[in-house]
Design an enzyme around this catalytic site. Structure first.
Site, PDB file in Angstrom:
ATOM      1  N   GLY A 282       0.878  -1.066   0.132  1.00  0.00           N
ATOM      2  CA  GLY A 282      -0.198  -0.001  -0.021  1.00  0.00           C
ATOM      3  C   GLY A 282       0.734   1.312  -0.196  1.00  0.00           C
ATOM      4  O   GLY A 282       1.904   1.651   0.729  1.00  0.00           O
TER       5      GLY A 282
ATOM      6  N   ARG B 204      10.339  -1.311  -5.022  1.00  0.00           N
ATOM      7  CA  ARG B 204       9.475  -1.110  -5.571  1.00  0.00           C
ATOM      8  C   ARG B 204       9.317   0.434  -6.439  1.00  0.00           C
ATOM      9  O   ARG B 204       9.344   0.888  -5.881  1.00  0.00           O
ATOM     10  CB  ARG B 204       7.850  -1.247  -4.647  1.00  0.00           C
ATOM     11  CG  ARG B 204       7.876  -2.458  -4.377  1.00  0.00           C
ATOM     12  CD  ARG B 204       6.299  -3.269  -3.631  1.00  0.00           C
ATOM     13  NE  ARG B 204       5.120  -3.134  -4.911  1.00  0.00           N
ATOM     14  CZ  ARG B 204       3.989  -3.922  -3.855  1.00  0.00           C
ATOM     15  NH1 ARG B 204       3.349  -3.183  -2.878  1.00  0.00           N
ATOM     16  NH2 ARG B 204       2.884  -3.747  -5.315  1.00  0.00           N
TER      17      ARG B 204
ATOM     18  N   GLN C 161      -4.936  -8.919  -2.232  1.00  0.00           N
ATOM     19  CA  GLN C 161      -6.270  -7.706  -1.506  1.00  0.00           C
ATOM     20  C   GLN C 161      -7.384  -7.461  -1.115  1.00  0.00           C
ATOM     21  O   GLN C 161      -7.472  -7.022   0.611  1.00  0.00           O
ATOM     22  CB  GLN C 161      -4.799  -6.384  -2.211  1.00  0.00           C
ATOM     23  CG  GLN C 161      -3.650  -6.300  -2.218  1.00  0.00           C
ATOM     24  CD  GLN C 161      -2.709  -7.010  -3.332  1.00  0.00           C
ATOM     25  OE1 GLN C 161      -4.225  -7.562  -4.001  1.00  0.00           O
ATOM     26  NE2 GLN C 161      -1.650  -5.890  -3.530  1.00  0.00           N
TER      27      GLN C 161
ATOM     28  N   ASP D 146      -1.525   4.933  -6.441  1.00  0.00           N
ATOM     29  CA  ASP D 146      -0.260   4.656  -5.735  1.00  0.00           C
ATOM     30  C   ASP D 146       0.945   5.753  -6.631  1.00  0.00           C
ATOM     31  O   ASP D 146       1.874   5.752  -5.834  1.00  0.00           O
ATOM     32  CB  ASP D 146       0.378   3.183  -7.041  1.00  0.00           C
ATOM     33  CG  ASP D 146      -0.512   2.739  -5.762  1.00  0.00           C
ATOM     34  OD1 ASP D 146      -1.415   1.878  -5.993  1.00  0.00           O
ATOM     35  OD2 ASP D 146       0.364   1.516  -4.873  1.00  0.00           O
TER      36      ASP D 146
ATOM     37  N   LYS E 237      -4.007  -0.228  -8.189  1.00  0.00           N
ATOM     38  CA  LYS E 237      -4.203  -2.137  -8.377  1.00  0.00           C
ATOM     39  C   LYS E 237      -4.951  -2.118 -10.098  1.00  0.00           C
ATOM     40  O   LYS E 237      -5.436  -1.624 -10.194  1.00  0.00           O
ATOM     41  CB  LYS E 237      -4.236  -2.843  -7.213  1.00  0.00           C
ATOM     42  CG  LYS E 237      -4.187  -3.521  -7.224  1.00  0.00           C
ATOM     43  CD  LYS E 237      -3.187  -4.183  -7.083  1.00  0.00           C
ATOM     44  CE  LYS E 237      -2.519  -4.450  -6.358  1.00  0.00           C
ATOM     45  NZ  LYS E 237      -0.885  -4.512  -6.681  1.00  0.00           N
TER      46      LYS E 237
HETATM   47  O1  MRU Z   1       0.667  -4.299  -4.861  1.00  0.00           O
HETATM   48  P1  MRU Z   1      -0.337  -3.289  -3.559  1.00  0.00           P
HETATM   49  O2  MRU Z   1      -0.817  -4.025  -2.772  1.00  0.00           O
HETATM   50  O3  MRU Z   1       0.767  -2.712  -2.685  1.00  0.00           O
HETATM   51  O4  MRU Z   1      -1.023  -2.097  -3.908  1.00  0.00           O
HETATM   52  C1  MRU Z   1      -1.754  -0.843  -3.014  1.00  0.00           C
HETATM   53  C2  MRU Z   1      -2.976  -0.736  -4.111  1.00  0.00           C
HETATM   54  O5  MRU Z   1      -2.942  -0.847  -5.340  1.00  0.00           O
HETATM   55  C3  MRU Z   1      -3.384   0.228  -3.444  1.00  0.00           C
HETATM   56  O6  MRU Z   1      -4.791   0.882  -3.909  1.00  0.00           O
HETATM   57  C4  MRU Z   1      -3.114   1.727  -3.033  1.00  0.00           C
HETATM   58  O7  MRU Z   1      -1.413   1.595  -2.619  1.00  0.00           O
HETATM   59  C5  MRU Z   1      -2.803   2.873  -2.138  1.00  0.00           C
HETATM   60  S1  MRU Z   1      -3.120   2.342  -1.009  1.00  0.00           S
HETATM   61  C6  MRU Z   1      -3.991   3.903   0.430  1.00  0.00           C
END
Ligand code: MRU
Length: 354
Positions: A50, A92, A196, A237, A248
Site C-alpha cells: 500500500g 518497488r 488484497q 499509487d 492496483k
Molecule cells: O501492490 P499493493 O498491494 O501495494 O497495491 C496497493 C494499491 O494499489 C492501493 O490501492 C494503493 O497503494 C493505495 S493504498 C492507500
C-alpha cells in the site's frame, strides 16, 4: 472517533514491527525488523504494502539503517546513507510515496550535523507515520460528504489502515462515513492475483464492524447493472500532473464500468501520492511481478505448466474517468492539470526522489 483495532506498523524496542500482510486473514503474525535489510525485504515481498504504508516503512527503515551506520566522518555517513536510500528506492517502482519518503529523509540527512542526525532521522520517520494517520483522517472528513446514506460502495484492492500508517485513504472515507452513523454496504473486489480485497479489505472492514460483501473481480459489472453500486472509491499509487492515476491492476476496468453505468468514481489519496514530475499516466512506471502470483492461487497451482502469464501489478486510469480526487487538502472535482497544479505549488520541492 473509533480507533483502528490493530497497528499496521510501529517502532518498538524490538525494532520496526509490521503486521505481516502475506499471512492475513488466516494468521495474525508480525514481522519484527532489527535492520534495514529486513524492511527492504518486507516491502519487496509485500509483508507491508500500500503506497502510504510503503512510504512510512521506508522512512522508519532508513532511520533504523542510519542508527547502524558506524562512520567516522559525516561524509562517510552520507555515502553509506545514500547507498541505503538507493536500495530502498529499488524495492518497488510504482508507489511514489516511497520516493517521497526517501527524499524527505535525505533532506534531513544532508542538513543536520553527524552523529546527532541519527536521532533527528528517527524523529522524522515517526513524524511521517503520525502525519500519515492525521492526513487520512482529513481525507476521511472531506470524503464522507460524498457518501450518501444507504450507499452501496465498491472498492478495489486495499486502501485501508493496512495500506497506510493507519485509518486508510479510500477505506478512511468509508470509516468516517460509518462513524457518522451512515448505513453503508461495501462490496470488496477480491483483487486477483494477490487478493488484497479478499484477504485484507474484508478483514479490516470486518474488524471495524463495517458491513462488507466479497465479490470476485468479474462481478462488478453485473452489480452495477442491477443498481447495487452507488459509488466506487479506490486509493492510488501515483497520480500524474493531469490526474491520470495508477492503482492496483483492475482499477481501470472498474472505472470504465462505472462510467458506462454513470456511477461516480472517486480516488482518495494524500498529496504525497501526486508526482509533479510526471505529466501524464503514460510516464508512470508499472511494476511487473513474478508470474507465479498468477499461476498459484493460495498454495494451489491453477494453470498448466509450460505456458506464460502476465503480471502487471498496477494499471492507469485516465483522469477523464475520475469524478473527483479526495485529498487531505480538499476535493478536486473533474481533476486536470490546472486543478492539480494548485496542490503541487506547496509540495513540489520534496515530492520526488533522485
Ligand atoms: O501492490 P499493493 O498491494 O501495494 O497495491 C496497493 C494499491 O494499489 C492501493 O490501492 C494503493 O497503494 C493505495 S493504498 C492507500
Amino acid at each position: 472517533m473509533s480507533k483502528t483495532p490493530f497497528k499496521t506498523i510501529e517502532w518498538t524496542n524490538d525494532g520496526i514491527v509490521m503486521l505481516d500482510q502475506r499471512k492475513l486473514p488466516t494468521r495474525v503474525r508480525f514481522i519484527a525488523c532489527k535492520d534495514a535489510d529486513c524492511v527492504i525485504e518486507a516491502i519487496k515481498t509485500m509483508g507491508i504494502r500500500g503506497a502510504p504504508a510503503i512510504g512510512v516503512a521506508a522512512a522508519m527503515g532508513l532511520a533504523l539503517g542510519a542508527e547502524q551506520i558506524h562512520a567516522t566522518t559525516r561524509e562517510d555517513f552520507l555515502q553509506a546513507f545514500n547507498a541505503l536510500c538507493d536500495r530502498f528506492a529499488a524495492s518497488r517502482p510504482t508507489a511514489v510515496n516511497l520516493f517521497w519518503a526517501i527524499r524527505r529523509m535525505k533532506n534531513i540527512a544532508v542538513s543536520r550535523p553527524y552523529p546527532s542526525v541519527k536521532e533527528t532521522l528517527k524523529a522524522e520517520a515517526l513524524r511521517v507515520w503520525r502525519e500519515d494517520i492525521e492526513i487520512n483522517r482529513n481525507i476521511g472528513n472531506y470524503g464522507k460528504r460524498l457518501i450518501p446514506d444507504k450507499a452501496g460502495i465498491l472498492t478495489h484492492c486495499n486502501a485501508g489502515a493496512l495500506a497506510t500508517g493507519g485509518f486508510g485513504t479510500a477505506l478512511g472515507v468509508i470509516y468516517a462515513a460509518f462513524e457518522e452513523g451512515k448505513n453503508i454496504q461495501v462490496f470488496a473486489d477480491e483483487t486477483r492475483p494477490v487478493l488484497q480485497g479478499a484477504r485484507l479489505t474484508t478483514w479490516e472492514l470486518h474488524q471495524h464492524g463495517v458491513p462488507v460483501t466479497l465479490i470476485t473481480d468479474n462481478m462488478a459489472g453485473m452489480l452495477m447493472k442491477e443498481g447495487k453500486i452507488d459509488l466506487v472509491i479506490v486509493g492510488a499509487d501515483r497520480i500524474a500532473r493531469n490526474g491520470d492515476t495508477a492503482n492496483k491492476i483492475g482499477t481501470y476496468s472498474v472505472a470504465v464500468l462505472a462510467r458506462h453505468h454513470q456511477i461516480p468514481f472517486y480516488v482518495a489519496a494524500p498529496v504525497s501520492t501526486f508526482d509533479p514530475h510526471i505529466a501524464s499516466g503514460s510516464e508512470i512506471p508499472i511494476e511487473y511481478r513474478n508470474e507465479n502470483e498468477v499461476f498459484i492461487c493460495g498454495s494451489k497451482r491453477i494453470a498448466p505448466r509450460g505456458i506464460q502469464a502476465l503480471n502487471p501489478a498496477f494499471d492507469v486510469t485516465p483522469a477523464e474517468f475520475i469524478t473527483a480526487i479526495i485529498t487531505e487538502k480538499g476535493i478536486i472535482s473533474s481533476p486536470d492539470t490546472a486543478s492539480i497544479e494548485a496542490i503541487f505549488s506547496e509540495d513540489a520541492e520534496e515530492s520526488t526522489y533522485g
